[in-house]
Design a protein around this motif. Structure first.
Motif, PDB file in Angstrom:
ATOM      1  N   THR A  18      30.407  40.054  39.252  1.00 18.97           N
ATOM      2  CA  THR A  18      29.731  41.187  38.620  1.00 18.97           C
ATOM      3  C   THR A  18      30.214  42.508  39.192  1.00 18.97           C
ATOM      4  N   LEU A  19      30.361  42.556  40.520  1.00 17.52           N
ATOM      5  CA  LEU A  19      30.851  43.783  41.152  1.00 17.52           C
ATOM      6  C   LEU A  19      32.251  44.124  40.656  1.00 17.52           C
ATOM      7  N   ARG A  20      33.134  43.120  40.569  1.00 17.38           N
ATOM      8  CA  ARG A  20      34.501  43.380  40.121  1.00 17.38           C
ATOM      9  C   ARG A  20      34.521  43.919  38.691  1.00 17.38           C
ATOM     10  N   ARG A  21      33.673  43.363  37.824  1.00 15.92           N
ATOM     11  CA  ARG A  21      33.608  43.864  36.450  1.00 15.92           C
ATOM     12  C   ARG A  21      33.165  45.322  36.423  1.00 15.92           C
ATOM     13  N   ARG A  22      32.192  45.664  37.257  1.00 14.01           N
ATOM     14  CA  ARG A  22      31.699  47.040  37.268  1.00 14.01           C
ATOM     15  C   ARG A  22      32.739  48.005  37.837  1.00 14.01           C
ATOM     16  N   VAL A  23      33.463  47.549  38.835  1.00 10.19           N
ATOM     17  CA  VAL A  23      34.526  48.382  39.385  1.00 10.19           C
ATOM     18  C   VAL A  23      35.598  48.626  38.334  1.00 10.19           C
ATOM     19  N   ASN A  24      35.979  47.584  37.614  1.00 10.67           N
ATOM     20  CA  ASN A  24      37.007  47.721  36.578  1.00 10.67           C
ATOM     21  C   ASN A  24      36.571  48.646  35.447  1.00 10.67           C
ATOM     22  N   ARG A  25      35.267  48.722  35.208  1.00 10.94           N
ATOM     23  CA  ARG A  25      34.752  49.603  34.150  1.00 10.94           C
ATOM     24  C   ARG A  25      34.475  51.010  34.652  1.00 10.94           C
ATOM     25  N   GLY A  26      34.669  51.240  35.943  1.00 13.19           N
ATOM     26  CA  GLY A  26      34.370  52.544  36.509  1.00 13.19           C
ATOM     27  C   GLY A  26      32.903  52.772  36.774  1.00 13.19           C
ATOM     28  N   GLN A  27      32.123  51.715  36.809  1.00 10.91           N
ATOM     29  CA  GLN A  27      30.681  51.832  37.015  1.00 10.91           C
ATOM     30  C   GLN A  27      30.271  51.632  38.466  1.00 10.91           C
ATOM     31  N   ALA A  28      31.209  51.287  39.320  1.00 13.43           N
ATOM     32  CA  ALA A  28      30.919  51.084  40.741  1.00 13.43           C
ATOM     33  C   ALA A  28      32.171  51.409  41.538  1.00 13.43           C
ATOM     34  N   GLU A  29      31.971  51.704  42.791  1.00 19.05           N
ATOM     35  CA  GLU A  29      33.079  52.017  43.676  1.00 19.05           C
ATOM     36  C   GLU A  29      33.561  50.764  44.398  1.00 19.05           C
ATOM     37  N   SER A  30      34.858  50.645  44.534  1.00 17.50           N
ATOM     38  CA  SER A  30      35.437  49.525  45.269  1.00 17.50           C
ATOM     39  C   SER A  30      35.546  49.882  46.741  1.00 17.50           C
ATOM     40  N   GLY A  31      35.286  48.897  47.573  1.00 17.03           N
ATOM     41  CA  GLY A  31      35.422  49.119  49.016  1.00 17.03           C
ATOM     42  C   GLY A  31      36.840  48.930  49.507  1.00 17.03           C
ATOM     43  N   GLY A  32      37.760  48.577  48.599  1.00 18.04           N
ATOM     44  CA  GLY A  32      39.151  48.407  48.994  1.00 18.04           C
ATOM     45  C   GLY A  32      39.481  47.072  49.620  1.00 18.04           C
ATOM     46  N   PHE A  33      38.528  46.128  49.593  1.00 21.46           N
ATOM     47  CA  PHE A  33      38.746  44.798  50.179  1.00 21.46           C
ATOM     48  C   PHE A  33      38.371  43.779  49.125  1.00 21.46           C
ATOM     49  N   ARG A  34      39.369  43.109  48.549  1.00 21.61           N
ATOM     50  CA  ARG A  34      39.120  42.287  47.374  1.00 21.61           C
ATOM     51  C   ARG A  34      39.434  40.822  47.615  1.00 21.61           C
ATOM     52  N   LEU A  35      38.750  39.981  46.849  1.00 24.43           N
ATOM     53  CA  LEU A  35      39.070  38.565  46.823  1.00 24.43           C
ATOM     54  C   LEU A  35      40.395  38.391  46.099  1.00 24.43           C
ATOM     55  N   PRO A  36      41.429  37.863  46.765  1.00 24.44           N
ATOM     56  CA  PRO A  36      42.736  37.715  46.121  1.00 24.44           C
ATOM     57  C   PRO A  36      42.656  36.817  44.886  1.00 24.44           C
ATOM     58  N   GLY A  37      43.338  37.247  43.825  1.00 24.16           N
ATOM     59  CA  GLY A  37      43.426  36.426  42.625  1.00 24.16           C
ATOM     60  C   GLY A  37      42.205  36.428  41.744  1.00 24.16           C
ATOM     61  N   ALA A  38      41.176  37.207  42.091  1.00 23.57           N
ATOM     62  CA  ALA A  38      39.973  37.247  41.262  1.00 23.57           C
ATOM     63  C   ALA A  38      40.292  37.947  39.939  1.00 23.57           C
ATOM     64  N   PRO A  39      39.639  37.563  38.851  1.00 24.83           N
ATOM     65  CA  PRO A  39      38.508  36.631  38.770  1.00 24.83           C
ATOM     66  C   PRO A  39      38.889  35.148  38.686  1.00 24.83           C
ATOM     67  N   PHE A  40      40.196  34.851  38.581  1.00 21.92           N
ATOM     68  CA  PHE A  40      40.589  33.446  38.463  1.00 21.92           C
ATOM     69  C   PHE A  40      40.095  32.631  39.650  1.00 21.92           C
ATOM     70  N   THR A  41      40.301  33.141  40.869  1.00 18.43           N
ATOM     71  CA  THR A  41      39.874  32.410  42.056  1.00 18.43           C
ATOM     72  C   THR A  41      38.356  32.308  42.140  1.00 18.43           C
ATOM     73  N   SER A  42      37.662  33.288  41.582  1.00 17.26           N
ATOM     74  CA  SER A  42      36.193  33.238  41.571  1.00 17.26           C
ATOM     75  C   SER A  42      35.708  32.080  40.700  1.00 17.26           C
ATOM     76  N   TRP A  43      36.235  31.999  39.482  1.00 22.36           N
ATOM     77  CA  TRP A  43      35.839  30.921  38.573  1.00 22.36           C
ATOM     78  C   TRP A  43      36.289  29.564  39.106  1.00 22.36           C
ATOM     79  N   LEU A  44      37.449  29.527  39.730  1.00 24.37           N
ATOM     80  CA  LEU A  44      37.938  28.278  40.306  1.00 24.37           C
ATOM     81  C   LEU A  44      37.007  27.801  41.418  1.00 24.37           C
ATOM     82  N   THR A  45      36.517  28.734  42.230  1.00 20.29           N
ATOM     83  CA  THR A  45      35.591  28.380  43.305  1.00 20.29           C
ATOM     84  C   THR A  45      34.275  27.857  42.749  1.00 20.29           C
ATOM     85  N   LEU A  46      33.775  28.491  41.691  1.00 23.71           N
ATOM     86  CA  LEU A  46      32.547  27.999  41.060  1.00 23.71           C
ATOM     87  C   LEU A  46      32.747  26.591  40.507  1.00 23.71           C
TER      88      LEU A  46
END
Length: 506
Positions: free
Chosen positions: A409-437
């Motif tokens: 959810t945070l990544r989607r909001r960052v991509n839409r400009g609705q939230a600020e990124s902290g500059g530290f990301r899960l590599p390969g997301a969202p693919f790796t996020s869905w794969l982990t789920l």
């Protein structure tokens, strides 16, 4: 102040945020002391990646699946690293001791999501803590001088020790965890050094010369087939429990944006060295069939070498690992319950803090639940461990899933400009996020199909869900009134703050 990530941009060019709904705004969690030092946070990260799953569980799994355990540890460790990085992405967005409870509130739909995340996590640590204090009592009975002391009394003693460490101050907690982790790391490093020397010197052990041929000559990497390797995944995944806890320390770390990324990034190589390489050495020094679930594989190996006192030393190591888990459980649930209490979804006394800035209300609530473990050890000492272990497992998977959902959810909001990124990301997301789920779902399916205690535990999930649903209807009125009070008093901290101001809940 906190970054108001749950905002809607009025325009991409201006980036001016619009206040989020009240129940989705971060709850103010003032009062914590930044008492954790860099070295303590680093070692807490280590402690979260090394536990009794390696020191004790590796023997039984080597016996049941053979050297394929190396591959399973590597694959499962990869997903554990993804979860740690997802936690890190959330922390860098907004450091807070409320951790994923606060993030669930902000990113997954408000107080109801925070309520579910918090109580599932609490249930996980209650079950895990009861299992660990039971394990401590069993380990203490290893020494003859303590065998006449009832198991419940030793479990109570263990509880009092870690409770005292948590109530004194966060720095005392950090020191306990630091030294617990030092002991575990020292034991692994010593084993790795001895193992490498044995391989290099071709020193025979129990009539076997160490080397890769011990794997190839005894059925290869998959002596029992691919299915056996898949089945043990459900047990291996729990070896990485508490790997997410480093994120909870962010609210009591002096420089979270500097310290937390280093701690999380270090998890990857520690997994490779401590788990994968250790198990590979075990498989190349003795035939996998030499190990069993009756004792630590490290004790088995040292015993074959004739090293005196190996059993004593390893028993002390697994004892500290169990104490470390209890210590971590009290720490993390104390902070989690306070975040929930401030929002109204936990009892009001969980918000209480002592003069040393320790949330003793939540800690004491968790400790009182651990007392149920003391009762179990009195009534059914031989079954106390297994009764709670599987409940701990299923709730841990729920917690990890919530972390990944928050990160998505945070990544989607960052991509839409609705939230600020902290500059530290899960590599390969969202693919790796869905794969982990998907991986976590697979683990639950494996538990449901094992035909034993895992199946029984998964069958109890609807009961847990019903309990959470009933509890929400009991507290939702108080949650709504407290949200209204925060709005009226103007104490909501989810309002946007300029980059560069304090980024924590402190």
């Amino acid at each position: 102040m906190e970054h108001g990530a749950d905002t809607q941009a009025k325009g991409v060019t201006t980036g001016s945020p619009e206040p989020a709904p009240d129940e989705q705004r971060p709850v103010r969690e003032d009062g914590y002391a930044s008492g954790l030092r860099n070295r303590q946070v680093q070692m807490i990260a280590v402690g979260g990646a090394i536990g009794t799953g390696l020191f004790l569980g590796a023997g039984e799994r080597l016996n049941s699946a053979g050297p394929s355990l190396v591959i399973v540890f590597a694959v499962t460790g990869l997903f554990a690293f993804f979860i740690a990085r997802a936690m890190g992405e959330l922390v860098m967005h907004r450091p807070t001791s409320g951790s994923f409870v606060s993030y669930s509130r902000e990113l997954l739909g408000g107080e109801k999501a925070a309520y579910v995340a918090g109580w599932v996590y609490f249930l996980h640590w209650v079950c895990s803590g009861i299992a660990e204090i039971t394990a401590v009592a069993v380990y203490l009975h290893y020494w003859g001088a303590l065998r006449d002391i009832p198991q419940w009394a030793l479990a109570l003693l263990a509880l009092l020790v870690v409770l005292g460490a948590n109530l004194i101050s966060v720095r005392w907690f950090g020191e306990f965890e630091f030294w617990f982790a030092i002991i575990k790391v020292a034991a692994i490093v010593a084993f790795l050094a001895i193992g490498c020397w044995l391989l290099a010197s071709r020193h025979p052990i129990d009539g076997h010369a160490g080397g890769p041929q011990l794997i190839s000559d005894h059925g290869g990497m998959l002596p029992h087939g691919f299915v056996a390797a898949i089945v043990i995944t459900q047990g291996v995944v729990f070896s990485y429990a508490a790997i997410e806890m480093v994120g909870i320390t962010a609210g009591e770390t002096a420089e979270p944006r500097k310290v937390i990324p280093k701690a999380i990034n270090s998890v990857s190589w520690r997994i490779v060295v401590f788990y994968v390489f250790s198990v590979l050495l075990l498989a190349m020094l003795l035939p996998w069939s030499s190990y069993s679930g009756s004792e630590s594989p490290f004790v088995t190996l040292m015993g074959k070498l004739g090293i005196p006192g190996a059993g004593q030393i390893m028993n002390f190591v697994v004892l500290t690992a169990a104490l470390s888990s209890c210590n971590s459980g009290l720490y993390s649930t104390g902070r989690t319950l306070r975040s929930m209490g401030l929002a109204g979804s936990a009892p009001r006394f969980t918000t209480l803090m002592n003069k040393r800035k320790v949330p003793y209300g939540g800690i004491l609530l968790t400790a009182s639940c651990y007392v149920l473990g003391i009762v179990l050890n009195y009534v059914v000492p031989e079954r106390a461990f297994s009764i709670v272990l599987n409940f701990s497992a299923i709730t841990m998977i729920g917690t990890w899933a919530m972390i990944i959902l928050c990160q998505l959810t945070l990544r989607r909001r960052v991509n839409r400009g609705q939230a600020e990124s902290g500059g530290f990301r899960l590599p390969g997301a969202p693919f790796t996020s869905w794969l982990t789920l998907a991986f976590l779902v697979l683990v639950v399916v494996l538990m449901a199909c094992d035909g034993g205690e895992g199946s029984w535990t998964v069958a109890c999930v609807p009961l847990i869900a019903a309990g959470l649903w009933g509890g929400w209807y009991l507290v939702r009125g108080r949650v709504a009134s407290m949200a209204a009070a925060r709005r009226t008093e103007g104490h909501v901290t989810g309002m946007p703050t300029p980059r560069g101001e304090a980024d924590t809940d402190l």
